[in-house]
Design an enzyme around this catalytic site. Structure first.
Site, PDB file in Angstrom:
ATOM      1  N   ARG A 115     -13.440  -8.559   1.805  1.00  0.00           N
ATOM      2  CA  ARG A 115     -12.022  -8.290   1.516  1.00  0.00           C
ATOM      3  C   ARG A 115     -11.208  -9.546   1.792  1.00  0.00           C
ATOM      4  O   ARG A 115     -10.302  -9.898   1.039  1.00  0.00           O
ATOM      5  CB  ARG A 115     -11.497  -7.144   2.400  1.00  0.00           C
ATOM      6  CG  ARG A 115     -12.101  -5.778   2.143  1.00  0.00           C
ATOM      7  CD  ARG A 115     -11.722  -5.225   0.790  1.00  0.00           C
ATOM      8  NE  ARG A 115     -10.272  -5.143   0.607  1.00  0.00           N
ATOM      9  CZ  ARG A 115      -9.490  -4.161   1.077  1.00  0.00           C
ATOM     10  NH1 ARG A 115     -10.019  -3.136   1.731  1.00  0.00           N
ATOM     11  NH2 ARG A 115      -8.178  -4.157   0.848  1.00  0.00           N
ATOM     12  N   CYS A 175     -16.125   1.710   0.805  1.00  0.00           N
ATOM     13  CA  CYS A 175     -14.894   0.939   1.051  1.00  0.00           C
ATOM     14  C   CYS A 175     -14.480   1.022   2.522  1.00  0.00           C
ATOM     15  O   CYS A 175     -13.805   0.130   3.019  1.00  0.00           O
ATOM     16  CB  CYS A 175     -13.783   1.425   0.136  1.00  0.00           C
ATOM     17  SG  CYS A 175     -13.530   3.214   0.162  1.00  0.00           S
ATOM     18  N   ARG A 224       0.877  -1.181   0.000  1.00  0.00           N
ATOM     19  CA  ARG A 224       0.000   0.000   0.000  1.00  0.00           C
ATOM     20  C   ARG A 224       0.908   1.222   0.000  1.00  0.00           C
ATOM     21  O   ARG A 224       1.713   1.412   0.923  1.00  0.00           O
ATOM     22  CB  ARG A 224      -0.895  -0.003   1.241  1.00  0.00           C
ATOM     23  CG  ARG A 224      -1.523   1.363   1.503  1.00  0.00           C
ATOM     24  CD  ARG A 224      -2.633   1.355   2.521  1.00  0.00           C
ATOM     25  NE  ARG A 224      -3.802   0.696   1.984  1.00  0.00           N
ATOM     26  CZ  ARG A 224      -5.023   0.783   2.514  1.00  0.00           C
ATOM     27  NH1 ARG A 224      -5.212   1.502   3.612  1.00  0.00           N
ATOM     28  NH2 ARG A 224      -6.042   0.152   1.979  1.00  0.00           N
ATOM     29  N   HIS A 281      -7.364   0.674  -6.429  1.00  0.00           N
ATOM     30  CA  HIS A 281      -7.570  -0.174  -5.241  1.00  0.00           C
ATOM     31  C   HIS A 281      -8.294  -1.455  -5.717  1.00  0.00           C
ATOM     32  O   HIS A 281      -9.447  -1.689  -5.401  1.00  0.00           O
ATOM     33  CB  HIS A 281      -8.415   0.593  -4.215  1.00  0.00           C
ATOM     34  CG  HIS A 281      -8.342   0.046  -2.820  1.00  0.00           C
ATOM     35  ND1 HIS A 281      -7.553  -1.033  -2.468  1.00  0.00           N
ATOM     36  CD2 HIS A 281      -8.983   0.420  -1.668  1.00  0.00           C
ATOM     37  CE1 HIS A 281      -7.708  -1.284  -1.173  1.00  0.00           C
ATOM     38  NE2 HIS A 281      -8.561  -0.423  -0.675  1.00  0.00           N
ATOM     39  N   GLN A 298     -10.101  -4.045  -3.256  1.00  0.00           N
ATOM     40  CA  GLN A 298     -11.367  -3.543  -2.712  1.00  0.00           C
ATOM     41  C   GLN A 298     -12.499  -3.818  -3.698  1.00  0.00           C
ATOM     42  O   GLN A 298     -13.578  -4.285  -3.328  1.00  0.00           O
ATOM     43  CB  GLN A 298     -11.250  -2.031  -2.453  1.00  0.00           C
ATOM     44  CG  GLN A 298     -12.537  -1.390  -1.990  1.00  0.00           C
ATOM     45  CD  GLN A 298     -12.953  -1.823  -0.591  1.00  0.00           C
ATOM     46  OE1 GLN A 298     -12.158  -1.739   0.332  1.00  0.00           O
ATOM     47  NE2 GLN A 298     -14.172  -2.300  -0.433  1.00  0.00           N
ATOM     48  N   ASP A 345     -17.108   7.300  -1.108  1.00  0.00           N
ATOM     49  CA  ASP A 345     -15.793   7.230  -0.459  1.00  0.00           C
ATOM     50  C   ASP A 345     -15.547   8.604   0.164  1.00  0.00           C
ATOM     51  O   ASP A 345     -16.233   9.588  -0.158  1.00  0.00           O
ATOM     52  CB  ASP A 345     -14.730   6.897  -1.526  1.00  0.00           C
ATOM     53  CG  ASP A 345     -13.331   6.690  -0.959  1.00  0.00           C
ATOM     54  OD1 ASP A 345     -13.187   6.521   0.268  1.00  0.00           O
ATOM     55  OD2 ASP A 345     -12.370   6.688  -1.760  1.00  0.00           O
TER      56      ASP A 345
HETATM   57  N1  NVA Z   1      -9.861   6.855  -1.291  1.00  0.00           N
HETATM   58  C1  NVA Z   1      -9.506   6.358   0.016  1.00  0.00           C
HETATM   59  C2  NVA Z   1      -9.755   4.882   0.103  1.00  0.00           C
HETATM   60  C3  NVA Z   1      -9.450   4.275   1.441  1.00  0.00           C
HETATM   61  C4  NVA Z   1      -9.679   2.799   1.465  1.00  0.00           C
HETATM   62  C5  NVA Z   1      -8.063   6.698   0.299  1.00  0.00           C
HETATM   63  O1  NVA Z   1      -7.227   6.552  -0.597  1.00  0.00           O
HETATM   64  O2  NVA Z   1      -7.764   7.129   1.420  1.00  0.00           O
HETATM   65  N1   CP Z   2     -11.076  -0.089   2.507  1.00  0.00           N
HETATM   66  C1   CP Z   2      -9.800  -0.157   2.931  1.00  0.00           C
HETATM   67  O1   CP Z   2      -8.860  -0.400   2.165  1.00  0.00           O
HETATM   68  O2   CP Z   2      -9.668   0.007   4.281  1.00  0.00           O
HETATM   69  P1   CP Z   2      -8.310   0.240   5.089  1.00  0.00           P
HETATM   70  O3   CP Z   2      -7.772   1.583   4.676  1.00  0.00           O
HETATM   71  O4   CP Z   2      -8.692   0.170   6.516  1.00  0.00           O
HETATM   72  O5   CP Z   2      -7.349  -0.848   4.696  1.00  0.00           O
END
Ligand code: NVA
Ligand code: CP
Length: 318
Positions: free
Chosen positions: A304, A276, A116, A143, A146, A237
């Protein structure tokens, strides 16, 4: 052919999971079928240690609850050992090159990397210099894991994927990009609703349109009523993703896209709400919708685990 008609082969041609851009409809179906099987096995408490003795390095440059726990638990349930590596602690965070990091990990018998981070190009660099599968656990651009969980959730609700409509209220960032690609590739109409200056990269919209099957439509609009009309899935989101600074002007522009009960009434009567997570109640969604009967967010979060176990199994078994 439809998803229900597809017979699993137990194989995909991709080596990595960098973005759904690289995945065919059949490969996405394969992952979903595998996820359904693995979920059944887990519910039946049937052991499934297919990745026994393997190690997955999990590199995190951003926070996580769901991604970390689902990969860690999922890999353990598959019999392997997950290794959590925060970039606050490893030398990568102090500037050690990606190309060196991946070659060191391989020498230490790491069998796959879930990462990540911010830049999608960092994942491409890992894939270029290493020989082991690289799995995207979120970048600013995509992502994919997800969205695989989301498609599984949609299938569990409706018993099919083709011909459904998903509407996403939010800017053109990782979720919008991956939803466009994933939905179009399984024959779902997908509509991204965002203010004009926050809409997705036209190149990704074009790629989603090109890979759409069964006449699935990919649309981008700022018209909230038009977007929600006929939606089977309403998705949103956060206004501010990880790494983005709070901006009152952006918040004001996004507020008309808040998912609330008035908006949910304009979707199809049996529509579900997905997010998400994490969610910011009172911003992109109200508490009432989060806690309401149409909310499938926790089933989505659970999925997930099952979807990613399928990804890890299909990419990391011999
Ligand atoms: N768009 C959000 C998704 C988190 C799972 C982010 O990148 O923070
Ligand atoms: N939806 C998602 O990826 O959650 P986290 O940021 O908690 O991993």
């Amino acid at each position: 052919m439809t998803f229900n008609e597809y017979k699993a082969t137990g194989k995909i041609n991709n080596k990595h999971m960098l973005t759904l851009m690289d995945y065919s409809t059949e490969e996405i179906w394969e992952i979903l079928k595998c996820a359904i099987e693995l979920k059944k096995k887990q519910y039946a408490r049937e052991p499934h240690p297919y990745l026994k003795d393997k190690t997955l390095a999990m590199i995190f440059a951003k926070s996580s609850t769901r991604t970390r726990i689902s990969f860690e638990q999922g890999f353990k349930q598959l019999g392997g050992s997950p290794l959590f590596l925060s970039t606050n602690d490893i030398q990568l965070g102090r500037g050690e090159p990606i190309r060196d990091t991946v070659r060191v990990l391989e020498r230490m018998n790491i069998d796959g990397i879930m990462i990540r981070t911010y830049k999608q190009s960092d994942l491409e660099e890992l894939a270029k210099w290493g020989h082991i599968p690289i799995i995207n656990g979120l970048t600013d651009e995509y992502h994919p894991c997800q969205v695989l969980a989301d498609l599984l959730t949609v299938y569990e609700k409706f018993g099919k994927l083709e011909g459904l409509k998903l509407t996403f209220f939010g800017e053109g960032f990782n979720m919008a990009n991956s939803l466009m690609l994933g939905c179009a590739k399984v024959g779902m109409d997908v509509c991204i609703c965002a203010p004009e200056d926050l809409q997705p990269d036209p190149a990704v919209v074009e790629a989603a349109k090109k890979s759409a099957v069964g006449g699935a439509k990919v649309t981008v609009t700022s018209d909230v009523d038009e977007a929600v009309k006929g939606a089977d899935v309403v998705y949103t989101d956060v206004f501010f993703s990880m790494g983005q600074a709070k901006d009152p002007a952006k918040e004001a522009a996004m507020m008309p896209m808040q998912v609330n009960s008035v908006m949910m009434k304009k979707a199809n009567p049996d529509a579900i709400f997905l997010h998400c997570l994490p969610a910011h109640r009172g911003e992109e969604v109200t508490d009432e919708v989060m806690e309401g009967k149409q909310s499938w967010i926790f089933q989505e979060a659970e999925n997930r685990l099952h979807a990613q176990k399928a990804v890890m199994y299909l990419l990391m078994k011999e």
